[in-house]
Design a protein around this motif. Structure first.
Motif, short mmCIF file in Angstrom:
data_model
loop_
_atom_site.label_atom_id
_atom_site.label_comp_id
_atom_site.label_asym_id
_atom_site.label_seq_id
_atom_site.Cartn_x
_atom_site.Cartn_y
_atom_site.Cartn_z
N ALA A 1 -10.89 -8.02 1.77
CA ALA A 1 -10.66 -8.14 0.33
C ALA A 1 -10.76 -9.57 -0.17
CB ALA A 1 -9.29 -7.56 -0.02
N GLN A 2 -10.36 -10.53 0.64
CA GLN A 2 -10.36 -11.93 0.21
C GLN A 2 -11.48 -12.75 0.83
OE1 GLN A 2 -8.21 -12.85 -2.18
NE2 GLN A 2 -7.45 -10.75 -2.17
N VAL B 1 -4.45 -8.85 1.38
CA VAL B 1 -4.28 -8.19 0.09
C VAL B 1 -2.87 -8.38 -0.45
CG1 VAL B 1 -4.36 -5.96 -1.11
CG2 VAL B 1 -6.01 -6.46 0.68
N LEU B 2 -1.87 -8.39 0.43
CA LEU B 2 -0.48 -8.32 -0.03
C LEU B 2 0.31 -9.62 0.11
CD1 LEU B 2 0.78 -4.83 1.22
CD2 LEU B 2 0.26 -5.54 -1.11
N ALA B 3 0.00 -10.46 1.09
CA ALA B 3 0.89 -11.58 1.40
C ALA B 3 1.07 -12.54 0.23
CB ALA B 3 0.39 -12.32 2.63
N VAL B 4 -0.02 -13.06 -0.30
CA VAL B 4 0.09 -14.04 -1.39
C VAL B 4 0.65 -13.41 -2.67
CG1 VAL B 4 -1.18 -15.61 -2.88
CG2 VAL B 4 -1.70 -15.55 -0.44
N PRO B 5 0.16 -12.23 -3.11
CA PRO B 5 0.78 -11.62 -4.29
C PRO B 5 2.27 -11.34 -4.12
CG PRO B 5 -1.33 -10.59 -3.83
CD PRO B 5 -1.03 -11.47 -2.66
N THR C 1 -2.59 -7.25 10.10
CA THR C 1 -3.60 -8.26 9.81
C THR C 1 -4.56 -7.80 8.72
OG1 THR C 1 -3.47 -9.02 12.10
CG2 THR C 1 -5.39 -9.71 10.84
N THR C 2 -4.94 -6.52 8.73
CA THR C 2 -5.90 -6.03 7.74
C THR C 2 -5.33 -6.04 6.33
OG1 THR C 2 -5.20 -3.76 8.25
CG2 THR C 2 -7.18 -4.58 9.35
N MET C 3 -4.00 -5.91 6.18
CA MET C 3 -3.39 -5.84 4.85
C MET C 3 -2.85 -7.18 4.36
SD MET C 3 -1.34 -2.25 4.70
CE MET C 3 -2.17 -0.67 4.84
N ASP D 1 12.96 -7.08 8.74
CA ASP D 1 13.69 -6.25 7.78
C ASP D 1 12.79 -5.15 7.24
OD1 ASP D 1 16.24 -7.78 7.67
OD2 ASP D 1 14.91 -9.36 6.95
N LEU D 2 11.51 -5.48 7.05
CA LEU D 2 10.54 -4.55 6.51
C LEU D 2 9.21 -4.77 7.21
CD1 LEU D 2 11.22 -5.08 2.69
CD2 LEU D 2 11.85 -3.03 3.98
N GLY D 3 8.40 -3.73 7.28
CA GLY D 3 7.06 -3.88 7.84
C GLY D 3 6.20 -2.71 7.40
N ILE D 4 4.90 -2.92 7.35
CA ILE D 4 3.98 -1.83 7.07
C ILE D 4 3.38 -1.36 8.39
CG2 ILE D 4 1.80 -1.17 5.96
CD1 ILE D 4 2.46 -2.91 3.65
N LEU D 5 3.55 -0.07 8.66
CA LEU D 5 3.01 0.53 9.88
C LEU D 5 2.12 1.70 9.50
CD1 LEU D 5 6.20 0.64 12.16
CD2 LEU D 5 4.43 -1.13 12.08
N PHE D 6 1.16 1.97 10.37
CA PHE D 6 0.23 3.06 10.10
C PHE D 6 0.77 4.37 10.68
CE2 PHE D 6 -2.46 -0.80 10.14
CZ PHE D 6 -2.79 -0.77 8.79
N ARG D 7 1.68 4.95 9.92
CA ARG D 7 2.31 6.22 10.28
C ARG D 7 2.86 6.84 9.01
NH1 ARG D 7 7.54 4.08 13.46
NH2 ARG D 7 5.88 3.46 14.86
N GLU D 8 3.33 8.08 9.10
CA GLU D 8 3.89 8.72 7.91
C GLU D 8 5.21 9.43 8.20
OE1 GLU D 8 1.23 11.68 6.40
OE2 GLU D 8 0.52 12.24 8.40
N SER D 9 5.80 9.22 9.34
CA SER D 9 7.07 9.87 9.66
C SER D 9 7.99 8.90 10.40
CB SER D 9 6.84 11.12 10.52
OG SER D 9 6.15 10.80 11.70
#
Length: 316
Positions: A247-248, A104-108, A99-101, A142-150
């Motif tokens: 951001a918006q 910033v990213l969905a419309v672009p 939700t926080t991102m 298929d894709l997603g942004i998650l708050f992790r690095e591994s």
């Protein structure tokens, strides 16, 4: 079992409702129910749990969904390669954004994909990161942004950035009204609203305050981004969020923002995908577009408090 039944089943799981799926598929709901009954009879196991709240897959249904979605994608890819050549980018790509991102990213991302890959149809899911993780693990994204690095079992992670957190609202006390930063120690005991205890951001705050031996005074658990921001703007409590969350937003409705320092609080973010199936051309194209867009947003200072990882810097 035929392709039509697989498509029907996937639609029912996606919409969580026989009625909504029937409407989207332009067929009568009784006919759709009959098709699913025949499929369950053929397989000998129940695939769907029906209740007053909608329809959810059983454990067998989850497995069926993953395989059915893969079969439908492969057929889509087959048709595309036969008619337009190998590697052509087309088909549906399901993308999950926290939700926080999303602001910033969905419309672009939508605009860029429409412009560059008109054959790709995006399917957006906006939710808390924990639910997106579940959708990825079940093959519904298929894709997603998650708050992790591994990587984790079943999910591959490509770290793209680290995002700093900001205090939003007026904490009072020794914090100057004109300051643009706030030492973490000044937040001990300050009234805060935050997401519920299962949320990744909440867990990060709890670990950080515990490590620094500070009093984390959360007065309400709120799993609603607009509500947390509105409360911070009202002055009745503060919240801690990344800059992307607002951001918006109209600046007149924004609470005061201060970057948290000494220490900073940062969280990694990765583009993730299920590793149990091959990456198709359309998914790869969307993934690369996401990386490039993130780099562009940071370069244009539209996304504050972000440090890019090497993959995003190189792509940009």
């Amino acid at each position: 079992m035929d392709v039509r039944q697989l498509r029907y089943f996937v639609s029912i799981v996606d919409y969580g409702s026989l009625g909504k799926a029937a409407e989207k598929l332009f067929i009568a709901q009784p006919s759709l129910s009959q098709q699913m009954a025949r499929l369950e009879e053929e397989l000998g196991v129940p695939l769907l749990l029906r209740s007053n709240h909608g329809v959810t897959p059983t454990s067998a249904g989850d497995a069926m969904y993953r395989h059915a979605r893969l079969v439908l994608r492969q057929m889509e890819q087959l048709k595309q390669e036969v008619t337009k050549g190998v590697g052509a980018e087309s088909g549906t790509v399901a993308v999950g954004l926290p939700t926080t991102m999303a602001s910033v990213l969905a419309v672009p991302l939508f605009d860029r994909i429409q412009e560059t890959y008109p054959g790709i149809r995006l399917q957006f899911f906006e939710s808390m990161s924990g639910y997106l993780n579940e959708l990825l693990a079940n093959g519904r994204l298929d894709l997603g942004i998650l708050f992790r690095e591994s990587d984790t079992p079943g999910i591959t992670a490509l770290p793209v950035l680290d995002e700093a957190l900001y205090l939003m609202g007026e904490p009072g006390g020794e914090v100057s009204a004109r300051s643009t930063t706030c030492k973490l120690s000044k937040l001990s005991g300050v009234r805060l609203v935050a997401p519920g205890v299962s949320n990744g951001l909440r867990l990060l705050l709890e670990r950080t305050f515990l490590r620094e031996n500070l009093d984390l005074n959360i007065v309400a658990d709120i799993d609603s981004l607009p509500t947390m921001i509105a409360i911070a703007h009202s002055g009745k409590a503060c919240t801690i969020l990344p800059a992307s969350a607002v951001a918006q937003w109209d600046t007149a409705r924004l609470p005061k923002m201060r970057r948290i320092t000494e220490p900073t609080i940062e969280r990694p973010a990765s583009i993730c995908w299920p590793n149990g199936s091959p990456i198709h051309a359309a998914t790869f194209a969307v993934r690369q577009t996401m990386i490039k867009l993130i780099s562009e947003q940071v370069a244009l200072d539209l996304w504050k408090g972000v440090t890019l990882r090497d993959v995003a810097r190189i792509s940009g």
